[in-house]
Design a protein around this motif. Structure first.
Motif, PDB file in Angstrom:
ATOM      1  N   THR A   1       0.911  -1.298  -0.050  1.00  0.00           N
ATOM      2  CA  THR A   1       0.015  -0.098   0.038  1.00  0.00           C
ATOM      3  C   THR A   1       0.906   1.424  -0.115  1.00  0.00           C
ATOM      4  O   THR A   1       2.072   1.187   0.227  1.00  0.00           O
ATOM      5  N   GLU A   2       0.446   2.535  -0.249  1.00  0.00           N
ATOM      6  CA  GLU A   2       0.937   3.584  -0.042  1.00  0.00           C
ATOM      7  C   GLU A   2       1.807   3.835   0.878  1.00  0.00           C
ATOM      8  O   GLU A   2       2.618   4.604   1.086  1.00  0.00           O
TER       9      GLU A   2
ATOM     10  N   LYS B   1      -4.870   2.334  -0.604  1.00  0.00           N
ATOM     11  CA  LYS B   1      -4.258   2.589  -2.117  1.00  0.00           C
ATOM     12  C   LYS B   1      -3.221   1.477  -2.241  1.00  0.00           C
ATOM     13  O   LYS B   1      -2.219   1.619  -1.418  1.00  0.00           O
ATOM     14  N   ILE B   2      -3.228   0.978  -3.423  1.00  0.00           N
ATOM     15  CA  ILE B   2      -2.170   0.026  -3.776  1.00  0.00           C
ATOM     16  C   ILE B   2      -1.330   0.812  -4.648  1.00  0.00           C
ATOM     17  O   ILE B   2      -1.609   1.494  -5.529  1.00  0.00           O
TER      18      ILE B   2
ATOM     19  N   THR C   1      -0.267   3.333  -9.699  1.00  0.00           N
ATOM     20  CA  THR C   1      -0.023   1.754  -9.347  1.00  0.00           C
ATOM     21  C   THR C   1       0.279   1.127 -10.291  1.00  0.00           C
ATOM     22  O   THR C   1       0.057   1.037 -11.588  1.00  0.00           O
TER      23      THR C   1
ATOM     24  N   ALA D   1      -6.599   1.588  -6.752  1.00  0.00           N
ATOM     25  CA  ALA D   1      -5.385   1.982  -7.673  1.00  0.00           C
ATOM     26  C   ALA D   1      -5.229   3.697  -7.416  1.00  0.00           C
ATOM     27  O   ALA D   1      -6.370   4.228  -7.216  1.00  0.00           O
TER      28      ALA D   1
ATOM     29  N   THR E   1       1.715   0.232 -15.440  1.00  0.00           N
ATOM     30  CA  THR E   1       0.986   0.807 -14.844  1.00  0.00           C
ATOM     31  C   THR E   1      -0.325  -0.061 -14.786  1.00  0.00           C
ATOM     32  O   THR E   1      -0.730  -0.480 -16.062  1.00  0.00           O
TER      33      THR E   1
END
Length: 144
Positions: free
Chosen positions: A35-36, A73-74, A105, A101, A121
């Motif tokens: 994740t972010e 968020k991935i 991502t 996303a 992406t």
């Protein structure tokens, strides 16, 4: 992308792949995502006798992420398949990834030995996509 993170994701995806339950297709897949905020989650494909009503590895990793504390968020999703052809996410998984996303991502694919086969992406894999912002739910207003 951080090389150490890619190594970690590769290790996690390959470990998940070893645990895949694929008695029907015999095609084992593992996935890992970060994740972010740096949390790592993994999943594997799980088939059942009502083949093909199984769960893909990417969906398993996303479910683990959500179960651990909600929608994140991935940043990167890595898939480990088998053979020289990249095991790219199916259409359904691309849409599941899209739900979490950002425009940045990244999707990576490695083979069963961890050798890189693909990097791009999610937007390249799912252009002009439909996402949460299309439903006006108040979710992410930044479409891919």
């Amino acid at each position: 992308m951080n090389k150490n993170m890619i190594t970690t994701l590769t290790e996690k995806a390959l470990a998940a792949r070893r645990n895949a339950y694929a008695p029907y297709s015999r095609f084992h897949v593992g996935a890992a995502l970060v994740t972010e905020d740096g949390q790592v989650f993994s999943g594997c494909n799980v088939e059942n006798a009502a083949y093909p009503e199984g769960v893909c590895a990417e969906a398993g990793a996303i479910s683990a992420m959500v179960a651990a504390g909600g929608a994140q968020k991935i940043a990167i999703l890595l898939v480990a398949g088998k053979g020289p052809a990249p095991c790219l996410p199916c259409g359904g998984c691309r849409q599941k990834i899209r739900e979490f996303a950002t425009q940045r991502t990244c999707v990576l694919v490695v083979d069963e030995s961890g050798h890189p086969l693909f990097e791009d992406t999610l937007h390249a894999l799912l252009p002009a996509s439909f996402g949460p912002e299309n439903l006006e739910t108040g979710a992410d207003k930044n479409p891919l």
